[in-house]
Design a protein around this motif. Structure first.
Motif, PDB file in Angstrom:
ATOM      1  N   VAL A   2      34.000   6.990 -14.681  1.00 23.06           N
ATOM      2  CA  VAL A   2      35.523   7.277 -14.747  1.00 23.06           C
ATOM      3  C   VAL A   2      35.871   8.136 -13.666  1.00 23.06           C
ATOM      4  O   VAL A   2      35.259   9.159 -13.268  1.00 23.06           O
ATOM      5  N   LYS A   3      37.049   7.825 -13.000  1.00 20.16           N
ATOM      6  CA  LYS A   3      37.649   8.201 -12.095  1.00 20.16           C
ATOM      7  C   LYS A   3      38.934   9.067 -12.758  1.00 20.16           C
ATOM      8  O   LYS A   3      39.915   8.455 -12.800  1.00 20.16           O
ATOM      9  N   ILE A  23      41.972  22.868  -5.510  1.00 19.32           N
ATOM     10  CA  ILE A  23      42.801  22.509  -6.699  1.00 19.32           C
ATOM     11  C   ILE A  23      42.278  20.918  -6.983  1.00 19.32           C
ATOM     12  O   ILE A  23      42.322  20.163  -6.141  1.00 19.32           O
ATOM     13  N   LEU A  24      41.875  20.781  -8.393  1.00 18.81           N
ATOM     14  CA  LEU A  24      41.402  19.264  -8.778  1.00 18.81           C
ATOM     15  C   LEU A  24      42.736  18.959  -9.462  1.00 18.81           C
ATOM     16  O   LEU A  24      43.156  19.549 -10.440  1.00 18.81           O
ATOM     17  N   GLY A  46      43.025   7.870 -11.475  1.00 17.65           N
ATOM     18  CA  GLY A  46      42.429   8.893 -10.818  1.00 17.65           C
ATOM     19  C   GLY A  46      41.679   7.888  -9.726  1.00 17.65           C
ATOM     20  O   GLY A  46      41.386   6.807  -9.816  1.00 17.65           O
ATOM     21  N   LYS A  47      41.455   8.756  -8.652  1.00 15.21           N
ATOM     22  CA  LYS A  47      40.716   8.162  -7.526  1.00 15.21           C
ATOM     23  C   LYS A  47      39.282   8.607  -7.326  1.00 15.21           C
ATOM     24  O   LYS A  47      38.607   8.006  -6.633  1.00 15.21           O
ATOM     25  N   PHE A  48      38.982   9.615  -7.995  1.00 13.66           N
ATOM     26  CA  PHE A  48      37.455  10.387  -7.826  1.00 13.66           C
ATOM     27  C   PHE A  48      37.222  10.607  -9.109  1.00 13.66           C
ATOM     28  O   PHE A  48      37.431  11.002 -10.089  1.00 13.66           O
ATOM     29  N   SER A  49      35.635  10.239  -9.155  1.00 14.16           N
ATOM     30  CA  SER A  49      34.982  10.783 -10.309  1.00 14.16           C
ATOM     31  C   SER A  49      34.525  12.288 -10.342  1.00 14.16           C
ATOM     32  O   SER A  49      34.572  12.730  -8.952  1.00 14.16           O
ATOM     33  N   PHE A  50      34.125  12.686 -11.485  1.00 11.93           N
ATOM     34  CA  PHE A  50      33.701  13.997 -11.329  1.00 11.93           C
ATOM     35  C   PHE A  50      32.530  14.378 -10.668  1.00 11.93           C
ATOM     36  O   PHE A  50      32.613  15.367  -9.904  1.00 11.93           O
ATOM     37  N   PRO A  51      31.445  13.398 -10.472  1.00 17.54           N
ATOM     38  CA  PRO A  51      30.414  13.638  -9.658  1.00 17.54           C
ATOM     39  C   PRO A  51      30.776  13.872  -8.148  1.00 17.54           C
ATOM     40  O   PRO A  51      30.011  14.646  -7.346  1.00 17.54           O
TER      41      PRO A  51
END
Length: 224
Positions: A2-3, A23-24, A46-51
């Motif tokens: 998930v991103k 800032i996220l 979203g473009k980025f995953s949490f990892p």
């Protein structure tokens, strides 16, 4: 994977009082505020995953004091509590920017002692809330405000002012509402910035309020 993060601001001195932060920006929101400056975040994915965010934060240990979870509305995301737990365990201070629409999530974060600072958006009084936000979430905002008033967490309340959306009299009502609820922090009023892309097709805001609001000895008002 998930991103959920739309973008990241790698460094700021403005978004957490007296601290260095990043800032996220979480994608998606349950409001459609007409003056919103972030339509690409509200409507985008979203473009980025949490990892990926954790990899970035690992490289910023010792350089940043805090992480700001913002959006959109970051508290909408189902794994947000676990994500904040992870960031907090890394040694960062945590600030959340929220529209107040998810009091049950805010309550969990408060009970687990995961928050160091909160910025709560006060969109309008009850009468104008649905028009400005295109939502029916004032009761949820009210619950979030009460949670913060009863918690031992520094927080601020803030409003974006557009002269065509909020009358001065309505802003006076909002100030009285905060005083009635015994809010004693700073109330930040941000003037709408003309000539930027927003969700609503708004005319220019033509009125500034610095010298038009009554003195309030029990409530500090600051303009941004």
């Amino acid at each position: 994977m998930v991103k959920s993060v739309s973008n990241i601001t790698p460094f700021t001195l403005l978004d957490y009082p007296n601290k260095t932060a990043c800032i996220l920006w979480y994608a998606g929101c349950n409001m459609r505020c007409l003056y919103c400056y972030n339509p690409e975040i509200v409507f985008g994915k979203g473009k980025f995953s949490f990892p990926e965010m954790i990899s970035f934060l690992e490289s910023r240990k010792g350089l940043l004091d805090a992480v700001v979870f913002s959006g959109g509305e970051c508290l909408l995301h189902k794994d947000i509590v676990e994500q904040i737990q992870t960031v907090k365990a890394m040694g960062f201070l945590v600030k959340v920017d929220t529209n107040g629409s998810k009091p049950e999530v805010l309550k969990t974060l408060i009970e687990q002692d995961l928050l160091n600072y909160v910025a709560l958006d006060f969109k309008s009084n009850r009468e104008s809330f649905s028009t400005i936000t295109q939502s029916d979430l004032f009761d949820q905002f009210e619950k979030s405000l009460q949670l913060l008033l009863n918690a031992n967490i520094p927080f601020e309340v803030r409003t974006t002012y557009h002269s065509e959306l909020l009358a001065k009299e309505e802003l006076h009502d909002m100030i009285d509402y905060l005083k009635y609820n015994e809010y004693t922090g700073t109330y930040y009023i941000q003037h709408f910035r003309n000539n930027v892309e927003t969700i609503g097709q708004l005319p220019d805001s033509r009125n500034r309020l610095e010298h038009q609001l009554p003195e309030n000895p029990n409530l500090k008002i600051m303009f941004r």
